[in-house]
Design a protein around this motif. Structure first.
Motif, mmCIF file in Angstrom:
data_model
loop_
_atom_site.group_PDB
_atom_site.id
_atom_site.type_symbol
_atom_site.label_atom_id
_atom_site.label_comp_id
_atom_site.label_asym_id
_atom_site.label_seq_id
_atom_site.Cartn_x
_atom_site.Cartn_y
_atom_site.Cartn_z
ATOM 1 N N ILE A 202 75.089 19.174 17.389
ATOM 2 C CA ILE A 202 75.227 20.067 16.246
ATOM 3 C C ILE A 202 74.103 21.135 16.153
ATOM 4 C CG2 ILE A 202 75.323 20.099 13.761
ATOM 5 C CD1 ILE A 202 76.774 17.312 13.745
ATOM 6 N N VAL A 203 72.893 20.644 16.189
ATOM 7 C CA VAL A 203 71.633 21.264 16.329
ATOM 8 C C VAL A 203 71.917 22.591 17.194
ATOM 9 C CG1 VAL A 203 69.312 21.573 16.914
ATOM 10 C CG2 VAL A 203 69.903 19.510 15.394
ATOM 11 N N SER A 224 71.874 18.315 10.180
ATOM 12 C CA SER A 224 72.807 17.820 11.444
ATOM 13 C C SER A 224 72.946 16.323 11.278
ATOM 14 C CB SER A 224 72.246 18.713 12.621
ATOM 15 O OG SER A 224 72.131 19.915 12.364
ATOM 16 N N MET A 225 71.811 15.912 11.113
ATOM 17 C CA MET A 225 71.887 14.222 11.269
ATOM 18 C C MET A 225 72.683 13.757 9.962
ATOM 19 S SD MET A 225 68.716 11.537 12.017
ATOM 20 C CE MET A 225 68.884 11.745 13.674
ATOM 21 N N LEU A 226 72.504 14.370 8.889
ATOM 22 C CA LEU A 226 73.358 13.864 7.784
ATOM 23 C C LEU A 226 74.884 14.028 8.086
ATOM 24 C CD1 LEU A 226 73.616 13.132 4.997
ATOM 25 C CD2 LEU A 226 73.469 15.384 4.098
ATOM 26 N N LEU A 227 75.300 15.190 8.784
ATOM 27 C CA LEU A 227 76.683 15.482 9.094
ATOM 28 C C LEU A 227 77.043 14.464 10.212
ATOM 29 C CD1 LEU A 227 76.739 19.252 9.419
ATOM 30 C CD2 LEU A 227 78.264 17.935 7.674
ATOM 31 N N ALA A 228 76.378 14.036 11.065
ATOM 32 C CA ALA A 228 76.408 13.118 12.092
ATOM 33 C C ALA A 228 76.771 11.887 11.732
ATOM 34 C CB ALA A 228 75.498 13.298 13.199
ATOM 35 N N MET A 258 72.507 23.936 3.516
ATOM 36 C CA MET A 258 72.542 23.960 4.911
ATOM 37 C C MET A 258 73.719 23.050 5.619
ATOM 38 S SD MET A 258 71.108 25.248 7.842
ATOM 39 C CE MET A 258 69.676 26.134 7.015
ATOM 40 N N GLU A 259 73.981 21.943 5.065
ATOM 41 C CA GLU A 259 75.138 21.348 5.552
ATOM 42 C C GLU A 259 76.360 22.061 5.511
ATOM 43 O OE1 GLU A 259 76.996 16.897 4.858
ATOM 44 O OE2 GLU A 259 76.662 18.300 3.063
ATOM 45 N N TRP A 268 83.971 23.501 11.202
ATOM 46 C CA TRP A 268 84.340 21.931 10.869
ATOM 47 C C TRP A 268 84.792 21.250 11.983
ATOM 48 C CZ3 TRP A 268 84.044 19.976 5.667
ATOM 49 C CH2 TRP A 268 83.674 20.898 4.834
ATOM 50 N N CYS A 269 84.411 21.517 13.221
ATOM 51 C CA CYS A 269 84.529 21.115 14.459
ATOM 52 C C CYS A 269 83.493 20.063 15.072
ATOM 53 C CB CYS A 269 85.014 21.930 15.497
ATOM 54 S SG CYS A 269 85.417 21.111 17.256
#
Length: 400
Positions: A202-203, A224-228, A258-259, A268-269
Motif C-alpha cells: 500500500i505504501v 497503510s498499516m491501519l488499512l492492512a 490519510m486513510e 479501494w483495491c
C-alpha cells in the motif's frame, strides 16, 4: 489315476462316500486313510513321520523334467492347492508354462530401463503437494491451480514500478527507514505476516501516484498499516494505538484523513498478490515442513521489503521463488531446485539466480546494517536464529 494329483479326504468322509464292503477289504481302506495327510505343502514331506508304504501302481505327483526332478535339493518348489490347481506344477505333473518371470529377465529389463533414462525420469517427476489436503474443505485444492494462475496474471496490474524520481522530498533511504520501523511496529503488535506485506504494498502504490512531503511519510506508513490490519486481522489495532506508537506525531483525525486519501488513490483495491501469497505456496512445494527452511525464506523475503532500489525490478512471484531458492542454497538442500518447484513456481533455476544473488547480498550485509529490525527479529531462537547462518556458498554475494 496315472499322473493325477489325488486329493485326500478325511477318513470319515471317505467311509461315507465308499460303498459298504465286507471283510478285510474295508479294513484295508481304513488303515490306509490313517496314514494319509491333507496335501498342503509338498515341502512338508521333510522331517515328518514316515507315511504308509507307497503304492507302486501310482506314479508320483512330480515327474522328472528333462531328467531332473522339480524338487531336487538345490531348488524346492512350493506347490499349493488352490481351486483344484497346483501353482508351479499343473495337475498332470508337468511344469506349467505360466511360470513366474525369470530373475535374469527381470534384471535385463531393469538394465534396459536404466540405460534409457527411465529411472532418472521417475525421480524427477513432480509431486502433487495438495494430496494431503484433499479432504480439507478449507484448502480448496480443486481451485488452487486456477487461483495462483490468476495471481500471476494480476500481479503485473498492481505491480509498482520505479517512482522515486517523481518524489521531490523522498528517497530510497527514507523509504527503507520507514519500512524498518513498520517491521518493528508489526512485530510489537503481533500482527500476521499478510498484514506486513500488504502494508508495504500500500505504501509503495500510494507513493507511486501521490507526491508526499517528507513530514508525512510516517503518517502514510501508519495509515497503510491501519488499512492492512483492517483487511487482514481478526482484531485490528485501533487508531489510537498507531497514534501512540508514533509518539503522538499525528493526531487521530490526520490518520483518518490519510486513510481516506490512500483508499481514494488506490480505488479501494486492497486484494492484491503480494510476495507473501506466493511464499506460502512455494514453501509448501519446497518439501516436507521444515522450520529452518520456512524461517530462512521469510528472513530473506523481509529483507527484500527493505531494499527498494534492487527489488523494484522483480515481480512478487519471482521475489518469492528467489527467496526459496536462496534459502535452499543457504541450507545446502539437494537438489537446489526440483521439478516440483519448477512446476509450481513456473521459474527455472537460471531465471532465479540474479534475484537470489541480491537476496544473498542483503543477507550478508544485514548484520552490519544500521537498520536492524529484520536481522534482530530472525536472530531470536523462536525464529531459529537463521539470520546468524552463513550466506549461501553457491551464490556469490556482490556489493550493492
Amino acid at each position: 489315476m496315472a499322473s493325477k494329483a489325488v486329493a485326500v479326504v478325511p477318513q470319515q468322509e471317505q467311509q461315507q462316500q465308499q460303498p459298504h464292503k465286507e471283510g478285510g477289504k474295508q479294513k484295508k481302506v481304513a488303515a490306509e486313510g490313517k496314514n494319509r495327510q491333507v496335501l498342503r505343502d509338498i515341502g512338508n514331506l521333510h522331517g515328518q513321520a514316515p507315511a504308509a508304504a507307497p503304492d507302486k501302481t501310482k506314479k508320483p505327483i512330480t515327474q522328472p523334467v528333462n531328467g531332473k526332478s522339480k524338487f531336487d535339493n538345490a531348488t524346492k518348489v512350493v506347490a499349493v492347492v488352490e481351486n483344484d490347481k497346483i501353482s508351479g506344477v499343473n495337475r498332470h505333473g508337468v511344469a506349467s508354462r505360466k511360470s513366474v518371470r525369470a530373475f535374469t529377465s527381470t534384471l535385463s529389463a531393469r538394465s534396459k530401463a536404466a540405460a534409457s533414462g527411465l529411472t532418472s525420469k521417475l525421480q524427477d517427476l513432480k509431486l502433487d503437494i495438495d494430496t494431503a489436503d484433499a479432504d480439507n474443505e478449507l484448502a480448496v485444492v480443486e481451485y488452487l491451480d486456477d487461483i495462483y494462475q490468476f495471481y500471476k496474471l494480476s500481479q503485473d496490474e498492481n505491480r509498482v514500478h520505479e517512482y522515486m524520481d517523481l518524489q521531490p522530498e523522498i528517497n530510497a533511504k527514507m523509504r527503507s527507514i520507514l519500512v524498518d520501523w513498520l517491521i518493528e511496529v508489526h512485530h510489537k503488535f503481533e500482527l500476521t505476516p499478510e498484514t506486513l506485506y500488504l502494508t508495504v504494498n500500500i505504501v509503495d502504490r500510494f507513493l507511486s501516484v501521490k507526491l508526499v512531503p517528507r513530514r508525512e511519510l510516517q503518517l502514510v506508513g501508519i495509515s497503510s498499516m491501519l488499512l492492512a490490519s483492517k483487511y487482514e486481522e481478526i482484531w485490528a489495532p485501533e487508531v489510537n494505538d498507531f497514534v501512540c506508537i508514533s509518539d503522538n506525531a499525528y493526531g487521530k483525525e490526520k490518520v483518518l484523513v490519510m486513510e481516506k486519501a490512500i483508499l481514494g488513490k488506490l480505488g479501494w483495491c486492497l486484494t492484491v498478490p503480494t510476495p507473501y501469497v506466493f511464499l506460502v505456496r512455494y514453501i509448501k512445494a519446497s518439501g516436507p515442513s521444515d522450520n529452518d527452511m520456512e524461517n530462512m525464506v521469510f528472513f530473506l523475503a523481509e529483507l527484500s521489503l527493505m531494499d527498494y532500489t534492487s527489488m523494484i525490478l522483480y515481480c512478487p512471484s519471482m521475489i518469492a521463488a528467489s527467496a526459496v531458492y536462496a534459502a535452499r542454497c543457504t541450507l545446502d538442500e539437494s537438489p537446489l531446485w526440483t521439478e516440483t518447484l519448477k512446476h509450481y513456481t513456473g521459474y527455472s533455476e537460471d531465471e532465479l539466480k540474479d534475484c537470489a544473488k541480491v537476496l544473498v547480498t542483503l543477507h550478508s550485509a544485514a548484520a552490519e546494517s544500521k537498520l536492524k529490525a529484520v536481522h534482530k527479529k530472525f536472530c531470536s531462537p523462536k525464529r531459529g536464529a537463521v539470520a546468524l547462518l552463513s550466506t549461501a556458498s553457491g551464490l556469490s554475494a556482490e556489493p550493492l
